[in-house]
Design a protein around this motif. Structure first.
Motif, PDB file in Angstrom:
ATOM      1  N   ARG A 160       0.241  -1.609  -0.148  1.00  0.00           N
ATOM      2  CA  ARG A 160      -0.018  -0.063  -0.371  1.00  0.00           C
ATOM      3  C   ARG A 160       0.617   1.172   0.025  1.00  0.00           C
ATOM      4  NH1 ARG A 160      -5.466   1.800   0.847  1.00  0.00           N
ATOM      5  NH2 ARG A 160      -5.945  -1.198   1.093  1.00  0.00           N
ATOM      6  N   SER A 161       2.071   1.016   0.233  1.00  0.00           N
ATOM      7  CA  SER A 161       3.075   2.495   0.623  1.00  0.00           C
ATOM      8  C   SER A 161       3.314   2.566  -1.165  1.00  0.00           C
ATOM      9  CB  SER A 161       4.419   1.922   1.389  1.00  0.00           C
ATOM     10  OG  SER A 161       4.756   0.461   0.954  1.00  0.00           O
ATOM     11  N   ASP A 162       3.735   1.680  -1.493  1.00  0.00           N
ATOM     12  CA  ASP A 162       4.245   2.140  -2.779  1.00  0.00           C
ATOM     13  C   ASP A 162       3.356   2.826  -3.800  1.00  0.00           C
ATOM     14  OD1 ASP A 162       6.611   0.209  -2.563  1.00  0.00           O
ATOM     15  OD2 ASP A 162       5.068  -1.918  -2.679  1.00  0.00           O
ATOM     16  N   VAL A 163       1.846   2.204  -3.721  1.00  0.00           N
ATOM     17  CA  VAL A 163       1.065   2.856  -4.362  1.00  0.00           C
ATOM     18  C   VAL A 163       0.699   4.092  -3.778  1.00  0.00           C
ATOM     19  CG1 VAL A 163      -1.506   2.859  -4.651  1.00  0.00           C
ATOM     20  CG2 VAL A 163      -0.458   0.649  -4.300  1.00  0.00           C
ATOM     21  N   GLY A 164       0.857   4.942  -2.387  1.00  0.00           N
ATOM     22  CA  GLY A 164       0.619   5.977  -2.684  1.00  0.00           C
ATOM     23  C   GLY A 164       1.750   7.150  -2.491  1.00  0.00           C
ATOM     24  N   ARG A 165       2.584   5.689  -2.739  1.00  0.00           N
ATOM     25  CA  ARG A 165       4.410   6.778  -3.243  1.00  0.00           C
ATOM     26  C   ARG A 165       3.704   7.582  -4.446  1.00  0.00           C
ATOM     27  NH1 ARG A 165       8.909   4.937  -4.992  1.00  0.00           N
ATOM     28  NH2 ARG A 165       7.667   2.566  -4.103  1.00  0.00           N
ATOM     29  N   ILE A 166       3.925   6.175  -4.999  1.00  0.00           N
ATOM     30  CA  ILE A 166       3.485   6.718  -7.081  1.00  0.00           C
ATOM     31  C   ILE A 166       2.205   7.148  -7.703  1.00  0.00           C
ATOM     32  CG2 ILE A 166       3.263   5.170  -8.987  1.00  0.00           C
ATOM     33  CD1 ILE A 166       5.010   2.855  -8.345  1.00  0.00           C
ATOM     34  N   LEU A 167       1.149   6.749  -6.889  1.00  0.00           N
ATOM     35  CA  LEU A 167       0.339   7.497  -6.932  1.00  0.00           C
ATOM     36  C   LEU A 167      -0.610   8.428  -6.417  1.00  0.00           C
ATOM     37  CD1 LEU A 167      -2.324   3.996  -7.921  1.00  0.00           C
ATOM     38  CD2 LEU A 167      -0.937   5.706  -9.349  1.00  0.00           C
ATOM     39  N   GLY A 168       0.169   9.672  -5.400  1.00  0.00           N
ATOM     40  CA  GLY A 168      -0.239   9.777  -4.449  1.00  0.00           C
ATOM     41  C   GLY A 168      -1.395   9.435  -3.940  1.00  0.00           C
ATOM     42  N   GLU A 169      -0.613  10.391  -2.686  1.00  0.00           N
ATOM     43  CA  GLU A 169      -1.908   9.758  -1.729  1.00  0.00           C
ATOM     44  C   GLU A 169      -3.537  10.364  -1.294  1.00  0.00           C
ATOM     45  OE1 GLU A 169      -0.727   8.607   1.235  1.00  0.00           O
ATOM     46  OE2 GLU A 169       1.078   8.286   0.851  1.00  0.00           O
ATOM     47  N   GLY A 170      -3.385  11.360  -2.761  1.00  0.00           N
ATOM     48  CA  GLY A 170      -5.656  11.274  -3.058  1.00  0.00           C
ATOM     49  C   GLY A 170      -5.602  10.146  -3.219  1.00  0.00           C
ATOM     50  N   ALA A 171      -5.313   9.304  -3.559  1.00  0.00           N
ATOM     51  CA  ALA A 171      -5.257   8.089  -4.854  1.00  0.00           C
ATOM     52  C   ALA A 171      -7.133   7.931  -4.443  1.00  0.00           C
ATOM     53  CB  ALA A 171      -4.808   7.317  -5.690  1.00  0.00           C
ATOM     54  N   SER A 172      -7.958   7.622  -5.145  1.00  0.00           N
ATOM     55  CA  SER A 172      -8.860   6.749  -4.347  1.00  0.00           C
ATOM     56  C   SER A 172      -8.608   5.331  -4.562  1.00  0.00           C
ATOM     57  CB  SER A 172     -10.363   6.651  -4.430  1.00  0.00           C
ATOM     58  OG  SER A 172     -11.347   5.737  -4.667  1.00  0.00           O
ATOM     59  N   PHE A 173      -7.924   4.360  -3.369  1.00  0.00           N
ATOM     60  CA  PHE A 173      -7.188   2.625  -3.652  1.00  0.00           C
ATOM     61  C   PHE A 173      -8.076   2.076  -3.031  1.00  0.00           C
ATOM     62  CE2 PHE A 173      -4.248  -0.143  -2.692  1.00  0.00           C
ATOM     63  CZ  PHE A 173      -4.298  -0.549  -3.601  1.00  0.00           C
ATOM     64  N   TYR A 174      -8.083   0.754  -3.552  1.00  0.00           N
ATOM     65  CA  TYR A 174      -9.019  -0.544  -2.827  1.00  0.00           C
ATOM     66  C   TYR A 174      -8.152  -2.047  -3.104  1.00  0.00           C
ATOM     67  CZ  TYR A 174     -12.357   2.985  -2.033  1.00  0.00           C
ATOM     68  OH  TYR A 174     -13.511   4.271  -1.395  1.00  0.00           O
ATOM     69  N   GLU A 175      -8.133  -2.607  -2.445  1.00  0.00           N
ATOM     70  CA  GLU A 175      -7.265  -4.259  -3.164  1.00  0.00           C
ATOM     71  C   GLU A 175      -8.640  -4.500  -2.834  1.00  0.00           C
ATOM     72  OE1 GLU A 175      -4.431  -5.138  -0.182  1.00  0.00           O
ATOM     73  OE2 GLU A 175      -2.832  -3.689  -0.834  1.00  0.00           O
ATOM     74  N   THR A 176      -8.553  -5.712  -4.130  1.00  0.00           N
ATOM     75  CA  THR A 176      -9.571  -6.836  -4.127  1.00  0.00           C
ATOM     76  C   THR A 176      -8.924  -7.636  -4.183  1.00  0.00           C
ATOM     77  OG1 THR A 176      -9.814  -5.811  -6.767  1.00  0.00           O
ATOM     78  CG2 THR A 176     -11.071  -4.571  -5.154  1.00  0.00           C
TER      79      THR A 176
ATOM     80  N   ALA B 214     -13.135 -10.471  -2.465  1.00  0.00           N
ATOM     81  CA  ALA B 214     -12.781  -9.663  -1.251  1.00  0.00           C
ATOM     82  C   ALA B 214     -12.547  -8.411  -1.432  1.00  0.00           C
ATOM     83  CB  ALA B 214     -11.889  -9.970  -0.428  1.00  0.00           C
ATOM     84  N   GLY B 215     -12.740  -7.476  -1.194  1.00  0.00           N
ATOM     85  CA  GLY B 215     -12.738  -5.798  -1.847  1.00  0.00           C
ATOM     86  C   GLY B 215     -13.898  -5.128  -2.588  1.00  0.00           C
ATOM     87  N   LEU B 216     -14.515  -6.424  -3.119  1.00  0.00           N
ATOM     88  CA  LEU B 216     -15.123  -6.134  -4.312  1.00  0.00           C
ATOM     89  C   LEU B 216     -16.707  -5.021  -4.132  1.00  0.00           C
ATOM     90  CD1 LEU B 216     -15.646  -8.972  -6.825  1.00  0.00           C
ATOM     91  CD2 LEU B 216     -14.362  -7.001  -7.184  1.00  0.00           C
ATOM     92  N   GLU B 217     -17.305  -5.027  -3.616  1.00  0.00           N
ATOM     93  CA  GLU B 217     -18.418  -4.249  -2.349  1.00  0.00           C
ATOM     94  C   GLU B 217     -17.860  -3.205  -2.671  1.00  0.00           C
ATOM     95  OE1 GLU B 217     -22.370  -2.960  -1.712  1.00  0.00           O
ATOM     96  OE2 GLU B 217     -21.622  -5.493  -2.792  1.00  0.00           O
ATOM     97  N   ALA B 218     -16.387  -2.422  -1.792  1.00  0.00           N
ATOM     98  CA  ALA B 218     -16.076  -1.258  -1.512  1.00  0.00           C
ATOM     99  C   ALA B 218     -15.419  -0.851  -2.635  1.00  0.00           C
ATOM    100  CB  ALA B 218     -15.273  -1.148  -0.689  1.00  0.00           C
ATOM    101  N   LEU B 219     -15.068  -1.523  -3.548  1.00  0.00           N
ATOM    102  CA  LEU B 219     -14.423  -1.058  -5.230  1.00  0.00           C
ATOM    103  C   LEU B 219     -16.140  -0.725  -5.745  1.00  0.00           C
ATOM    104  CD1 LEU B 219     -12.972  -0.255  -6.970  1.00  0.00           C
ATOM    105  CD2 LEU B 219     -13.243  -2.517  -8.010  1.00  0.00           C
ATOM    106  N   PHE B 220     -16.919  -0.981  -5.986  1.00  0.00           N
ATOM    107  CA  PHE B 220     -17.835  -0.809  -6.724  1.00  0.00           C
ATOM    108  C   PHE B 220     -18.433   0.054  -6.181  1.00  0.00           C
ATOM    109  CE2 PHE B 220     -18.108  -4.964  -8.344  1.00  0.00           C
ATOM    110  CZ  PHE B 220     -17.586  -4.782  -9.082  1.00  0.00           C
ATOM    111  N   GLY B 221     -18.792   0.348  -4.402  1.00  0.00           N
ATOM    112  CA  GLY B 221     -19.184   1.362  -3.532  1.00  0.00           C
ATOM    113  C   GLY B 221     -18.887   3.127  -4.221  1.00  0.00           C
ATOM    114  N   ALA B 222     -17.487   2.760  -4.209  1.00  0.00           N
ATOM    115  CA  ALA B 222     -16.552   4.000  -5.045  1.00  0.00           C
ATOM    116  C   ALA B 222     -16.982   4.350  -5.817  1.00  0.00           C
ATOM    117  CB  ALA B 222     -15.175   3.597  -4.709  1.00  0.00           C
ATOM    118  N   VAL B 223     -16.522   3.370  -6.828  1.00  0.00           N
ATOM    119  CA  VAL B 223     -17.021   3.916  -8.541  1.00  0.00           C
ATOM    120  C   VAL B 223     -18.549   4.412  -8.103  1.00  0.00           C
ATOM    121  CG1 VAL B 223     -17.700   2.771 -10.256  1.00  0.00           C
ATOM    122  CG2 VAL B 223     -15.804   2.112  -9.370  1.00  0.00           C
TER     123      VAL B 223
END
Length: 339
Positions: A232-248, A254-263
Motif C-alpha cells: 500500500r505504501s508503494d501505491v501512495g508513493r507512486i500514485l499520490g496519497e489522494g488516490a482512491s485505492f482499493y485492494e480486491t 474480497a473488496g469488490l463491494e467497497a470498490l463498486f461502492g466507490a465507483v
C-alpha cells in the motif's frame, strides 16, 4: 453492378432455384430446348432475374409474417420484438441523458479486468485467461421509477492505438484503473494511464484548475498474498496519497463491494446501482417496465437491473461528435482533441 452486364447460367439450374423460391412448378419449353447442345447455356439478363427473385422473397416474407401474427396473440408478438431488438432507451426518451454513464476500465494485460467486470454484471469468475480484444457491456437499471444506463468498456486492446484510446478516455465518465498486486510493472502502467486521463480531460474541459476526474484505482489478486510485489505504501508513493485505492480479489470477491461502492459514489450514481443493492431480472422484464413507464404507469418494484445482450459499442463517429460537441451551442469546435 452494370445493368447491361449479362450472366451465363445453365437454364435448368436457374429454374430449379426459381421454383424452389416461388413454390411454383413451371413447364417451360426452354427446359426442353436445353437438351440440345446449342441451347444448353442461353444468355440470361442477370438483373431482371435478381429483381424477380427479390420480389418473390419479399412476397413470401410478408405471407410468413401474416401467418405468424394470425397464429399468435398480440402480446406474444410484442414479446418477440422485445427479445430480438435492443431498445434505444435514450433515443425513445425512456432514459434521461444525465442518467447515462460510461465506465472505462484500463490496465495492463492479465490483471483481472474482465473478471471484475463480470462481477459487476453478476457473473461468475472465469479461471481460464483469454486475451480481451474489446469488451463492451450495457447494464440497465430501473430505480425509483427512473431508468439508468451504465456502459462498461474494457479498452485493453487500445494500448497500441494512442488516438483510439484518447477518444475512449475523452468519452469516459468514470474510470477504473486495474493493476495486479503481484506485478509492480502493472502499477507503473496505471500511473501513466492516470496522468494521461488527467491531461486529456483538462485539455478538453479547458478549466484552470481542471475539474476532478472520477478515477478509482484497483489492486487486484489480493488472494495471492504470498506473491505480493506491491504494498500500500508503494501505491501512495507512486500514485499520490489522494488516490482512491482499493485492494480486491475478483476470484474470492474480497473488496469488490467497497470498490463498486466507490465507483458509484464518485460517478454520482444512485447507491442502488451497486451490485448488492438491486435484483437482476431478464431483459424482457426490464423492457416491460420501461413500456409501463412510457404509458405513465409508475412501478413499485424494488430496484432491479438487466444486462442488454444485444448492446454494441457506439460508433467512433458518434463518440467523435460527442467529443467535438456538435451541438447548437458549439457549432464550430476549435480543434479535434484526439490528435
Amino acid at each position: 453492378m452494370n445493368t447491361t452486364e449479362k450472366f451465363y447460367f445453365p437454364v435448368d439450374g436457374i429454374f430449379v432455384m426459381f421454383n424452389s423460391l416461388t413454390g411454383h412448378h413451371h413447364k417451360s419449353s426452354v427446359a426442353h430446348a436445353a437438351r440440345t447442345p446449342e441451347h444448353q447455356h442461353p444468355k440470361v439478363k442477370g438483373m431482371g432475374l435478381i429483381k424477380t427473385v427479390k420480389k418473390c422473397w419479399r412476397h413470401q416474407d410478408k405471407k410468413m409474417g401474416e401467418r405468424r401474427s394470425s397464429s399468435s396473440g398480440s402480446r406474444q408478438v410484442s414479446t418477440d420484438r422485445l427479445s430480438k431488438r435492443s431498445v434505444d432507451h435514450l433515443g425513445l426518451g425512456l432514459t434521461k441523458p444525465q442518467n447515462c454513464h460510461r465506465i472505462v476500465v484500463l490496465g495492463a494485460p492479465k490483471v483481472g479486468k474482465t473478471n471484475i467486470l463480470h462481477r459487476f454484471l453478476d457473473r461468475e469468475f472465469e479461471e481460464n485467461y483469454e486475451p480481451t480484444t474489446e469488451d463492451f457491456h450495457r447494464k440497465l437499471f430501473h430505480i425509483g421509477g427512473e431508468t439508468y444506463q451504465i456502459d462498461l468498456l474494457d479498452a485493453s486492446s487500445e494500448r497500441d492505438f494512442p488516438a483510439k484510446r484518447r477518444l475512449t478516455v475523452l468519452t469516459g465518465d468514470i474510470f477504473l484503473l486495474v493493476f495486479s498486486l503481484d506485478d509492480k510493472e502493472s502499477l507503473n502502467e496505471v500511473h501513466e494511464l492516470l496522468n494521461e486521463i488527467k491531461a486529456a480531460k483538462a485539455k478538453l474541459q479547458k478549466l484552470k484548475p481542471p475539474a476532478r476526474v472520477p478515477v478509482v484505482i484497483c489492486g487486484n489478486k489480493a488472494d495471492l498474498d504470498s506473491q505480493r510485489a506491491v504494498r500500500r505504501s508503494d501505491v501512495g508513493r507512486i500514485l499520490g496519497e489522494g488516490a482512491s485505492f482499493y485492494e480486491t480479489s475478483a476470484k474470492t470477491g474480497a473488496g469488490l463491494e467497497a470498490l463498486f461502492g466507490a465507483v458509484v459514489t464518485l460517478g454520482g450514481l444512485p447507491d442502488e446501482t451497486s451490485p448488492s443493492q438491486h435484483q437482476i431480472v431478464p431483459i424482457l422484464t426490464y423492457q416491460s417496465l420501461c413500456v409501463q413507464q412510457q404509458r405513465g404507469r409508475r412501478s413499485r418494484r424494488a430496484p432491479c437491473a438487466a444486462v442488454d445482450p444485444l448492446a454494441r459499442r457506439p460508433s467512433f463517429t458518434s463518440d467523435l461528435r460527442l467529443v467535438l460537441g456538435s451541438s447548437t451551442k458549439k457549432p464550430k469546435p476549435e480543434k479535434c482533441q484526439i490528435q
